[in-house]
Design a protein around this motif. Structure first.
Motif, PDB file in Angstrom:
ATOM      1  N   SER A 593       0.972  -1.166  -0.128  1.00 36.66           N
ATOM      2  CA  SER A 593       0.024  -0.062  -0.140  1.00 36.66           C
ATOM      3  C   SER A 593       0.720   1.239  -0.008  1.00 36.66           C
ATOM      4  O   SER A 593       1.809   1.345   0.640  1.00 36.66           O
ATOM      5  N   ALA A 594       0.370   2.207  -0.461  1.00 38.38           N
ATOM      6  CA  ALA A 594       0.951   3.523  -0.417  1.00 38.38           C
ATOM      7  C   ALA A 594      -0.122   4.503  -0.302  1.00 38.38           C
ATOM      8  O   ALA A 594      -1.138   4.670  -0.855  1.00 38.38           O
ATOM      9  N   VAL A 595       0.042   5.595   0.606  1.00 34.94           N
ATOM     10  CA  VAL A 595      -0.816   6.422   1.109  1.00 34.94           C
ATOM     11  C   VAL A 595      -0.145   8.009   1.020  1.00 34.94           C
ATOM     12  O   VAL A 595       0.879   8.097   1.253  1.00 34.94           O
ATOM     13  N   TRP A 596      -1.057   8.956   0.449  1.00 36.95           N
ATOM     14  CA  TRP A 596      -0.741  10.420   0.520  1.00 36.95           C
ATOM     15  C   TRP A 596      -1.943  11.140   0.592  1.00 36.95           C
ATOM     16  O   TRP A 596      -3.040  10.705   0.396  1.00 36.95           O
ATOM     17  N   ASN A 597      -1.657  12.237   1.030  1.00 36.61           N
ATOM     18  CA  ASN A 597      -2.599  13.610   0.917  1.00 36.61           C
ATOM     19  C   ASN A 597      -2.424  14.567  -0.153  1.00 36.61           C
ATOM     20  O   ASN A 597      -1.677  15.106  -0.561  1.00 36.61           O
ATOM     21  N   THR A 598      -3.653  14.879  -0.601  1.00 36.46           N
ATOM     22  CA  THR A 598      -3.640  15.985  -1.583  1.00 36.46           C
ATOM     23  C   THR A 598      -3.852  17.326  -0.890  1.00 36.46           C
ATOM     24  O   THR A 598      -4.278  17.289   0.354  1.00 36.46           O
ATOM     25  N   GLU A 599      -3.668  18.543  -1.580  1.00 40.27           N
ATOM     26  CA  GLU A 599      -3.632  19.781  -0.978  1.00 40.27           C
ATOM     27  C   GLU A 599      -4.866  20.662  -1.699  1.00 40.27           C
ATOM     28  O   GLU A 599      -5.507  21.305  -0.974  1.00 40.27           O
ATOM     29  N   HIS A 600      -5.194  20.401  -2.894  1.00 41.25           N
ATOM     30  CA  HIS A 600      -6.080  21.182  -3.644  1.00 41.25           C
ATOM     31  C   HIS A 600      -7.161  20.187  -4.374  1.00 41.25           C
ATOM     32  O   HIS A 600      -6.739  19.238  -4.810  1.00 41.25           O
ATOM     33  N   PRO A 601      -8.515  20.760  -4.776  1.00 40.33           N
ATOM     34  CA  PRO A 601      -8.962  21.838  -4.282  1.00 40.33           C
ATOM     35  C   PRO A 601      -9.155  21.858  -2.533  1.00 40.33           C
ATOM     36  O   PRO A 601      -9.390  22.735  -1.949  1.00 40.33           O
ATOM     37  N   LYS A 602      -9.215  20.409  -1.919  1.00 42.99           N
ATOM     38  CA  LYS A 602      -9.479  20.500  -0.574  1.00 42.99           C
ATOM     39  C   LYS A 602      -8.441  18.881  -0.158  1.00 42.99           C
ATOM     40  O   LYS A 602      -8.587  18.162  -1.157  1.00 42.99           O
ATOM     41  N   GLN A 603      -8.336  18.782   1.024  1.00 41.49           N
ATOM     42  CA  GLN A 603      -7.332  17.842   1.139  1.00 41.49           C
ATOM     43  C   GLN A 603      -8.177  16.614   1.366  1.00 41.49           C
ATOM     44  O   GLN A 603      -9.058  16.347   1.712  1.00 41.49           O
ATOM     45  N   ARG A 604      -7.549  15.479   0.543  1.00 38.71           N
ATOM     46  CA  ARG A 604      -8.031  14.180   0.712  1.00 38.71           C
ATOM     47  C   ARG A 604      -7.044  13.132   1.018  1.00 38.71           C
ATOM     48  O   ARG A 604      -5.831  13.391   0.623  1.00 38.71           O
ATOM     49  N   THR A 605      -7.519  11.994   1.212  1.00 38.53           N
ATOM     50  CA  THR A 605      -6.334  10.912   1.561  1.00 38.53           C
ATOM     51  C   THR A 605      -6.564   9.839   0.459  1.00 38.53           C
ATOM     52  O   THR A 605      -7.725   9.281   0.303  1.00 38.53           O
ATOM     53  N   ILE A 606      -5.603   9.608  -0.210  1.00 38.39           N
ATOM     54  CA  ILE A 606      -5.661   8.494  -1.326  1.00 38.39           C
ATOM     55  C   ILE A 606      -4.747   7.434  -0.714  1.00 38.39           C
ATOM     56  O   ILE A 606      -3.799   7.498  -0.517  1.00 38.39           O
ATOM     57  N   ALA A 607      -5.207   6.129  -1.101  1.00 39.75           N
ATOM     58  CA  ALA A 607      -4.437   5.057  -0.716  1.00 39.75           C
ATOM     59  C   ALA A 607      -4.506   3.969  -2.238  1.00 39.75           C
ATOM     60  O   ALA A 607      -5.610   3.826  -2.897  1.00 39.75           O
ATOM     61  N   VAL A 608      -3.497   3.595  -2.432  1.00 43.11           N
ATOM     62  CA  VAL A 608      -3.610   2.764  -3.553  1.00 43.11           C
ATOM     63  C   VAL A 608      -2.657   1.443  -3.159  1.00 43.11           C
ATOM     64  O   VAL A 608      -1.749   1.309  -2.450  1.00 43.11           O
ATOM     65  N   HIS A 609      -3.343   0.328  -3.491  1.00 46.76           N
ATOM     66  CA  HIS A 609      -3.060  -1.112  -3.092  1.00 46.76           C
ATOM     67  C   HIS A 609      -2.490  -1.738  -4.138  1.00 46.76           C
ATOM     68  O   HIS A 609      -3.258  -2.220  -5.189  1.00 46.76           O
ATOM     69  N   PHE A 610      -1.071  -2.179  -4.386  1.00 44.26           N
ATOM     70  CA  PHE A 610      -0.629  -2.809  -5.383  1.00 44.26           C
ATOM     71  C   PHE A 610      -0.578  -4.462  -4.986  1.00 44.26           C
ATOM     72  O   PHE A 610      -0.106  -4.938  -4.284  1.00 44.26           O
ATOM     73  N   VAL A 611      -1.430  -4.973  -6.048  1.00 43.81           N
ATOM     74  CA  VAL A 611      -1.527  -6.584  -5.772  1.00 43.81           C
ATOM     75  C   VAL A 611      -0.387  -7.314  -6.304  1.00 43.81           C
ATOM     76  O   VAL A 611       0.323  -7.100  -7.340  1.00 43.81           O
ATOM     77  N   LYS A 612       0.014  -8.089  -5.284  1.00 41.13           N
ATOM     78  CA  LYS A 612       1.352  -8.939  -5.654  1.00 41.13           C
ATOM     79  C   LYS A 612       1.271 -10.252  -6.276  1.00 41.13           C
ATOM     80  O   LYS A 612       0.036 -10.839  -6.082  1.00 41.13           O
ATOM     81  N   HIS A 613       2.301 -10.717  -7.057  1.00 43.23           N
ATOM     82  CA  HIS A 613       2.288 -11.967  -7.370  1.00 43.23           C
ATOM     83  C   HIS A 613       3.591 -12.583  -7.222  1.00 43.23           C
ATOM     84  O   HIS A 613       4.470 -11.994  -7.501  1.00 43.23           O
ATOM     85  N   ASN A 614       3.604 -13.879  -6.589  1.00 35.53           N
ATOM     86  CA  ASN A 614       4.902 -14.481  -6.125  1.00 35.53           C
ATOM     87  C   ASN A 614       5.302 -13.451  -5.073  1.00 35.53           C
ATOM     88  O   ASN A 614       6.710 -13.428  -5.387  1.00 35.53           O
TER      89      ASN A 614
END
Length: 808
Positions: A593-614
């Motif tokens: 997983s990777a998580v970060w916050n946006t600044e504009h137009p208003k703050q949001r938290t985005i999480a991206v989960h990368f599915v693994k193989h082997n």
């Protein structure tokens, strides 16, 4: 513990330690070769070791003085785990307990032992493993093997003995020794979902391998056997040679480790880890020579009898077509299979490719020579000129182009469902000639394959080509070799071709050639249900705004619905963004997983989960990701880079899909939706099973099934008003891609496809043209009844009909 295992290695006596690695490494490795004499090892194993059967391997039991012995049936590539540790996985078959479902068990070698064993362990070797740890197998439910696996490493004090039948050898001299394993084969009428089996079958239908929407090659094959049960298998592999080498209907295949699943009430076969195949000519009396998908395989006398029995049964019970049509026997409007040799090729544009081929016979009709610059044509120019009166030009389209580019000039091909299209030059209506087209898509087995020179048909063709007297064709210049390029040099070849195809727009039947043509007034007076072949003109059609013809269809509840627009998706994403990503759901065993916050137009938290193989994150082009908190614009950017995107939100214990008004999966510009009524969504962790597949394709159907989604299909839904001079009839078109030769799922996201569709409909029906000037459409329609309140009315549907306009 480590001391005890060191003692075990010293007691091996005459066993020779196999030294692998740099010359400076003088320490004996815990990998030994045991010489076999008269069926027994030359040196006895330590007396305190006792053999353990696979059925007695259980968590919590003491295995300190136990060893496991088996034959290697599968080995996988050496990989690195997320922490950098080398890992090598093999599968052993317990020969003492071979009838049990759990007699096959996975072995996971770690660290330096993994790296060393990957160099010397091969399929067919007999291995003895001592000093192992036992752990739960995460793939047991998918591969049907033992519920536990063995973990082996130097740190655990493990020792591996490899049995040999000759004198001790070095690592560079080790060769695999195939072992004649006893396999059990399941008849097609005994298949059940959720199992992995071995089976034999006769090919009733197949699609030659083609490049799927992912990176893998795909092949579809329908099998039958003496039980008269039909099984359709969808096979994927990144290596073209690993797919079955099927050349014709009636061939016989042997599939090992094919996974059986139930989908929409039907049993299907799909590739699983370790899938392998053999293919045999199904002609009675032909030599039994297997075409193998892997270098190592077993084949017994008993199986030879199986092949002979299936040949006899298949020749009596299947409608196996005769020899492929020769060019000299081609008739206009014919769909046929052609065995030929490639002597030249050229790229025309992004969606078509030219193949110049011959089979030693001369087409009895004039054939169109595709305009192409000499510098763009690959092949021996002298030979191409020499054979100019015996070659035909074939244009292949869309999904066949990439494979066509890889063909080697001089190779022998079998082209399936090739279309001999009737045409005529401009202003020469009395001159008939034929164009050869391999249309896009894979319907009716459309495609091509390369035949090896050992193939009997190729041997026969080569012998015939060698006997052809080329001199009698050298000075015969006919219209068949004309370059139909009478336009000025300022007009490009592609523009000439496009204009010609638009003028020759017609429809063709893809089946039911046996039906006789019926007038519309006769159809209107006949009861339903029935099927008819008609010849009519298209007076009008609805909807006039063609993008409105794209609907979403559920094949389970037969419901139709409009395709949601982007505003609906945005609203759902905004609503889900109100729930912050749950940190406890980040960086699980099967995704990072990777998580970060946006600044504009208003703050949001985005999480991206990368599915693994082997246990590793794949390259973006092969990686599936799950996104929380993103906007539609952000998600569409991610679809350009990653294999697929699943919008999700955090719950207390797991990630979950959004409301099914939103797509459950996005791939490229295509959004895949599920039926709210028929779907029973599961938790996202179900994807873990797909990630463990040897070659996860992330195909929408696979993702939908594992997540409990009943996928909706994009379809064209239109109403045509047809006339033929005897009457007028309204018929519905319900089609996915056959009629327009355009996938309905791609139209809304492609301006080019919308223009192609518009050009097609304008050529079939236009208010600016008189009805007499419109082309005749040859169609197949069916009549059926529907209840309208308390009354029944008869409706009509167009099916098995394709627009043979090659610009589509």
């Amino acid at each position: 513990m480590l001391g005890a295992w060191r003692g075990l290695r010293s007691e091996a006596g005459g066993a020779r330690a196999l030294r692998v690695g740099a010359a400076a490494d003088k320490a004996a490795m815990p990998i030994h070769m045991l010489k076999i004499i008269s069926g027994a090892p030359e040196t006895a194993l330590p007396s305190h070791l006792q053999r353990v059967d696979s059925k007695y391997l259980q968590l919590g039991c003491d295995h300190a003085n136990k060893y496991f012995k088996g034959t290697v049936t599968l080995s996988y590539p050496l990989i690195k785990l997320g922490n950098g540790t080398d890992s090598f996985k093999i599968t052993l078959q317990d020969m003492e307990n071979s009838c049990s479902r759990t007699s096959s068990i996975n072995i996971l070698l770690l660290g330096k032992m993994a790296k060393d064993c990957a160099k010397v362990v091969h399929q067919g070797d007999t291995l003895l493993i001592a000093g192992f740890n036992l752990a739960t197998s995460p793939s047991a439910s998918e591969d049907g093997r033992h519920c536990c696996h063995l973990e082996v490493s130097e740190e655990a004090g493990s020792t591996i003995y490899i049995y040999t039948k000759s004198s001790p050898i070095t690592a560079s001299e080790i060769a695999s020794t195939p072992v004649a394993l006893k396999y059990t084969y399941t008849p097609l009428n005994h298949l059940t979902g959720g199992t992995t089996v071995n089976l034999y079958g006769v090919v009733k239908f197949f699609k030659p391998p083609y490049i799927s929407k992912g990176t893998d090659y795909c092949s579809v094959v329908t099998l039958v056997d003496q039980s008269n049960v039909k099984l359709t298998c969808t096979l994927f592999n990144g290596n073209l040679d690993a797919l079955p080498k099927i050349y014709k209907i009636g061939d016989i295949v042997r599939f090992h480790r094919i996974k059986i699943r139930e989908y929409n009430g039907q049993i299907q076969g799909v590739t699983s880890i370790g899938f392998a195949s053999l293919t045999f000519d199904g002609t009675p009396g032909a030599a039994i020579i297997p075409r193998a998908s892997s270098k190592l395989y077993t084949f017994t006398d008993e199986e030879q009898k199986t092949i002979e029995e299936l040949r006899v049964w298949g020749s009596s019970n299947l409608s196996i077509s005769g020899p492929a049509v020769k060019l000299s026997g081609v008739q206009p409007k014919l769909y046929f299979d052609l065995t030929c040799q490639l002597i030249g090729k050229a790229e025309m544009d992004g969606s078509s490719f030219l193949l110049k081929v011959w089979d030693g016979t001369k087409c009895s009709y004039q054939s169109w020579k595709v305009p192409v610059e000499s510098r763009d044509l690959e092949g021996d120019k002298v030979l191409i000129h020499k054979l100019r009166n015996l070659t035909v030009d074939i244009l292949v389209y869309d999904n066949h182009v990439q494979l066509a580019k890889s063909l080697k000039v001089g190779s022998f091909l079998r082209i399936y469902s090739l279309h001999a299209k009737q045409a005529c030059p401009e202003n020469q209506a009395d001159v008939l000639y034929i164009e050869f087209h391999l249309h896009g898509g894979t319907g009716y087995g459309r495609g091509f394959g390369v035949l090896p020179e050992s193939n009997p048909d190729v041997k026969e063709l080569k012998s015939f080509l060698d006997s052809v007297d080329l001199t009698e064709h050298q000075n015969v210049e006919t219209v068949s070799s004309m370059e139909l390029d009478s336009t000025s040099d300022s007009v490009s070849n592609s523009e000439v071709y496009l204009e010609r195809c638009q003028q020759l727009s017609v429809t063709v039947l893809t089946d039911h050639q046996d039906l006789n043509e019926t007038a519309l007034n006769t159809i209107l007076n006949n009861p339903a249900p029935q099927q008819y072949r008609i010849r009519a003109k298209l007076r009008t059609f609805k909807p006039q705004k063609l993008y409105q013809s794209i609907k979403l269809y559920c094949s389970k509840c037969n419901s139709l619905q409009e395709v949601p627009d982007g505003d609906d998706f945005d609203f759902i994403l905004q609503d889900s963004a109100a729930t912050l990503p749950n940190p406890e759901l980040h960086n699980k065993l099967w995704y990072d997983s990777a998580v970060w916050n946006t600044e504009h137009p208003k703050q949001r938290t985005i999480a991206v989960h990368f599915v693994k193989h082997n246990e590793m994150v794949q390259e973006p082009g092969n990686c599936l990701i799950m996104v929380e908190g993103g906007t539609q614009k952000e998600i569409m950017k991610l679809t350009r880079r990653f294999k697929g995107v699943i919008p999700v939100r955090s719950m207390q214990e797991d990630l979950e899909l959004l409301d099914l008004s939103a797509p459950f999966l996005l791939q490229g510009k295509i959004r895949h939706y599920g039926c709210k009524q028929c779907s029973k969504p599961k938790t996202i962790k179900s994807l873990h099973f797909l990630s463990e597949e040897e070659h996860p394709s992330w195909e929408p159907s696979e993702v939908a099934q594992i997540l409990g989604i009943k996928p909706l299909q994009y379809a064209f839904v239109m109403e045509f008003t047809l006339v033929d001079g005897t009457g007028e009839l309204n018929a519905y078109l319900f089609d996915y891609e056959k009629f327009f030769q355009i996938p309905a799922c791609e139209v809304l996201s492609s301006d080019l496809l919308q223009k192609k569709m518009e050009a097609t409909m304008n050529s079939l029906s236009s208010p600016k043209r008189k009805i007499d000037d419109l082309p005749w459409l040859e169609c197949v329609i069916r009549s059926y009844t529907v209840r309208d309140g308390t009354e029944q009315r008869v409706c009509y549907q167009i099916f098995d009909t394709t627009v043979a306009e090659d610009v589509v």
